[in-house]
Structure formats: C-alpha cells, structure tokens
Scaffold this motif. Sequence first.
Motif, mmCIF file in Angstrom:
data_model
loop_
_atom_site.group_PDB
_atom_site.id
_atom_site.type_symbol
_atom_site.label_atom_id
_atom_site.label_comp_id
_atom_site.label_asym_id
_atom_site.label_seq_id
_atom_site.Cartn_x
_atom_site.Cartn_y
_atom_site.Cartn_z
ATOM 1 N N ASN A 290 -8.516 -7.730 5.926
ATOM 2 C CA ASN A 290 -7.396 -7.559 5.010
ATOM 3 C C ASN A 290 -7.872 -7.446 3.561
ATOM 4 O OD1 ASN A 290 -5.047 -7.388 6.597
ATOM 5 N ND2 ASN A 290 -5.110 -9.593 6.974
ATOM 6 N N GLN A 309 -0.591 -4.796 -1.282
ATOM 7 C CA GLN A 309 0.177 -6.054 -1.295
ATOM 8 C C GLN A 309 0.348 -6.579 0.129
ATOM 9 O OE1 GLN A 309 4.158 -5.682 -2.822
ATOM 10 N NE2 GLN A 309 4.059 -7.713 -3.803
ATOM 11 N N ALA A 310 0.654 -5.600 1.051
ATOM 12 C CA ALA A 310 0.844 -6.009 2.456
ATOM 13 C C ALA A 310 -0.454 -6.578 3.024
ATOM 14 C CB ALA A 310 1.312 -4.807 3.275
ATOM 15 N N GLN A 313 -1.029 -9.979 1.668
ATOM 16 C CA GLN A 313 -0.066 -10.859 2.358
ATOM 17 C C GLN A 313 -0.636 -11.295 3.709
ATOM 18 O OE1 GLN A 313 3.040 -11.084 0.327
ATOM 19 N NE2 GLN A 313 2.594 -13.016 1.289
ATOM 20 N N VAL A 316 -3.326 -13.839 3.260
ATOM 21 C CA VAL A 316 -2.748 -15.171 2.985
ATOM 22 C C VAL A 316 -2.288 -15.823 4.295
ATOM 23 C CG1 VAL A 316 -0.804 -16.378 1.898
ATOM 24 C CG2 VAL A 316 -2.082 -14.664 0.598
ATOM 25 N N GLY A 317 -1.637 -14.992 5.132
ATOM 26 C CA GLY A 317 -1.164 -15.505 6.438
ATOM 27 C C GLY A 317 -2.308 -16.047 7.283
#
Length: 491
Positions: A290, A309-310, A313, A316-317
């Motif tokens: 990612n 951004q995705a 994200q 982060v997940g």
Amino acid sequence: MLYRANPLKRYAPWLGSWLLVSCVGVVLITQSELTTIREAFETDARIAHRLLSQRAVQHDAVLSTLTLLRSADTQAEPEQRLSSVYPQIISILRRSRDAHWPTASLQAAETESRRFKRAALAEADFSKGRYWVVMGAEPTSYAVLIDIHSMVPWQEWPAQPATSPVRMALDYGGQAFELQPGGVQFQRASPGVRQFDFHKVLATDSQPFDVVAQRRVGWDELPWVMMLLWTLLVAALLQVVRVGLRQATDRRRAEELLRFGQVARLNTLGELAAGMAHELNQPLTAMLANAQAANRLLNEDPPDLHLAQAAIQGAVGQAQRASDVVNRLRHVVEQPDEQAKIQAVDLQVLTRQALHLLEPEMQRRSIEPIIQLAGAPFQVRAEPVALEQIIHNLLMNALQALDQVPAGERSLVLVLSTSGGSGQLSVCDTGPGIAVDVITRIFEPFFTTRPGGLGLGLSLSESLVAGMGGTLVATNRAPRGAEFCLNLPLA
Ligand code: ADP
C-alpha cells in the motif's frame, strides 16, 4: 542458618524407621517365644509336683493302713508284701510296744508323729536317694524306707529326663536329689537369655520336700529365622512405601514443572513467537504494498490523489490489524489479575519449594545448593505462582551457567536477607558470569546467548517482578560467576 541437601539425610529417616519397627518386632517375637516356653515349663513342673505329691501322700496312707491292720490283727504281718506293690518302699521296720528303734532319729520321728498325729520324716539321705517315714501307733509303730528314684512314676512323667531342657530336683534341708539334669543349658556358666524357676513343697507335711524346677533359655533357642524374616519383611515394605512416595513426589514435581516451568510456558511462548511472526507478516506485506502504491500514485503527473488516499487508508487498516495481533498476544502472555493475587509470602518457603522441584537437575549436575538466611524468616508481598516462576527461572539460568564449568567448581548459594522495607533473594553461581557487552541486554525479550535459548526467561521475570512492585538486578561476582538479586517489598 545453613541448609545443605545431604543425600545421607534422605535415607536416615527410612533407616531409623526400619531399625525401630524391626526392633519392636524382634522384641515381640522374643517375648512371645519366651511366654510359650514358660507356659510349657510351668505345666510340666506342675504335673511333676502333682505326681510326686500323690506318691508322698500314698506313703502316709500305706503307713496308716499298716498301723490299722496291725491293731486289728496282732499276728498278721501285712508289710511283708508291700514292696511288691510299692517298689519305692525298700524296707519296713516295725517297733512293738517294748522294743526300741535301731536309731535315735527314728525314735525322734516317732515322737513327732505321735505329737502331730501323722507320719513324720526321719533320716533323709538324698546322696543315697533314700529317706525314712515313721508312723507312731498302738500297739505297733512302723517305719518305711523310701527310694526316691523308684518313687517317681516315670511312665507318667511329663518329660524325657535325659533330653529335657528342664532341670528338676527334690530339695530338702540343703540336700538335693536330681530327678533330671536339664540338658546343656545347665552345663554352661551363663544363664542364657532367661531363667524360669518353680518351687513348690510336696502336698504332705510328712515329706516336706521342695519340688524345684528350672528352665534356662539359651540364645540358640530364640527364633532367629523368624526375626530375620521379620526384618526383611519390614525392609521390603518400607522400600515399597519409599518408592511409592518417591514416584508420587516425582509426579507432583513433573506436574509443577509443567504448570509454571520452562517446559510448557516457554514452549507456548515459542509457538506464540512463530505465530506472531506469521500473523504480522501478512499485514506488514500489505502495508508495504500500500505504501509503495501510494508513493507511486503521488509521483505520477498529475498525482492520483484519490487512489493514493485509498492506498494510504489501506496501509492504516493493515497497521491497525498488526496492532490488534500484538495486543492479542500481549493479553495471552500477561496476567491481568496478578495484582489481585498479591499476598504475604514466605520467601524462604518458596525458595525451598523451587529447589525441591529442581532436585533431580541438581543431583544430575552434582550441585548441592546452600541456603543462607541472614536473620529471622520474613515475608514479602508477592503473587506466589509468579514468584515461584521467577525463582525457578533464576535457578534454571544458574544451573545452565554452571554447566559451563567443571563439576568440582560448581557452587550455588542462595542468600535471603532484608534491608530497608524490602526482602531479598540473591542467587549466586560460580558459572562463567555475564559478558560485559551483554549485561545491559539480558533483560530484553528474545535476547539469548544460549544455543536453543528463547531469551524470554529474564524478560518475563523482570516484568513479573515489576508487576509486584519489586526489582531484579544482575551483577557479576568476583572472581567468577553471576548474581541475580530479587527485591520485593516486605509484607
Ligand atoms: P535464555 O535462558 O533462554 O537464554 P534468559 O532470558 O533466561 O533466556 O537469559 C538471557 C541471557 O542472560 C542468557 O542467554 C545468558 O546469556 C544470560 N544469563 C542469564 N542468567 C545467567 C547466569 N546465571 N550466568 C550467566 N549468564 C546468564
């Protein structure tokens, strides 16, 4: 106070019990044998006394009958046939009214007979085995000469005179007529284990002879085989109990080791570490992918902010997932209710328990641990299971360190002391000590210098000690060896 695990001491209670139980049994067996011998002896003696008394009374009866017959028929001489019926009567004398007895003692006996109105004894000569009994009467007085040997009814006699171990005799006025010698026991000077005696005067006043019976029990008569069997049986039984108890102890020890020891827990931790690596590998790989994608999207011209951004994200997940894995593992390892179980614990008792658990390990390494207690026993505030685990870890580490030096140079000393508000346990070994460059790192998780080591023992111990409000400090000792000092608040 010094405590040393002495292997001799371990057998002393068993040896003591064996001696005690064996001795009690041997005494009881001896007593029972002596009682049996005494009862048989007394029975024989009583029978002999009864038989001899019957004969003595017979003599009185014979004399009385003679005097009666004579008074009825003055011409008859019934005494002439007496010896054929009574072989012990070997001679009969008769004194008519005007005659005299051949000896003064017969005369004296007649006087006595008349006075007491019964037969009386005269001239007992036990060296010849003979005595006279006199009966004074009108018109004729009689005297009979008795042969003692013939007086004994040998057919009814309770023993074999030649072989019986019982000595029997008739005693009178310092003379003794031996009826049976009493076997080898009476040829020896020593009376042996015990001597039984029987004395009883014949049941007639005219022949007041003492029936004396004696029985000496020799050492060779005791039931030695039975005693030996008893001691062997006791030894065998105690051995069975000892082995049973040892097996139970070993089983308990193994269970204890399994409960909190190196074996199960560190194995589980090892598996956890492998599982952790596996579980973390996935989110970390996804995070990397990612982050790389976001980097690439941001470097594009124009940068694709939406997709970047995705991707971020997503990273982060994945990071969140990794954090969850770590948290989950921490919950498994940590004991959240530890604080609740904190109580006053005798540090010395716990130390001994931990030592007891490692006894086979120590024996295998020829290590005799020494406990030094400076001052009175004391209690600290701790969670007992955790504390035992810590002491166990420190002892295991010391043993592993001692493996690296020759057997003769191995020593393990545990010092218990108090200072300020805390109680201490120092585990001192004479192993190689801790290298200077690693001493600052040994409490780190997964730090180990041992091949096959996990490096979790000290880190786990330190966090457990900290949880109980204590400290764990490692130092090197001169000239060689390491010392781990455990400090806990006093209860
Ligand atoms: P492990 O025993 O699995 O190595 P530990 O956390 O118990 O893990 O110990 C970490 C390291 O600390 C050991 O590898 C060793 O280098 C060092 N250490 C621990 N106890 C001692 C000791 N008594 N003497 C010397 N070094 C020790």
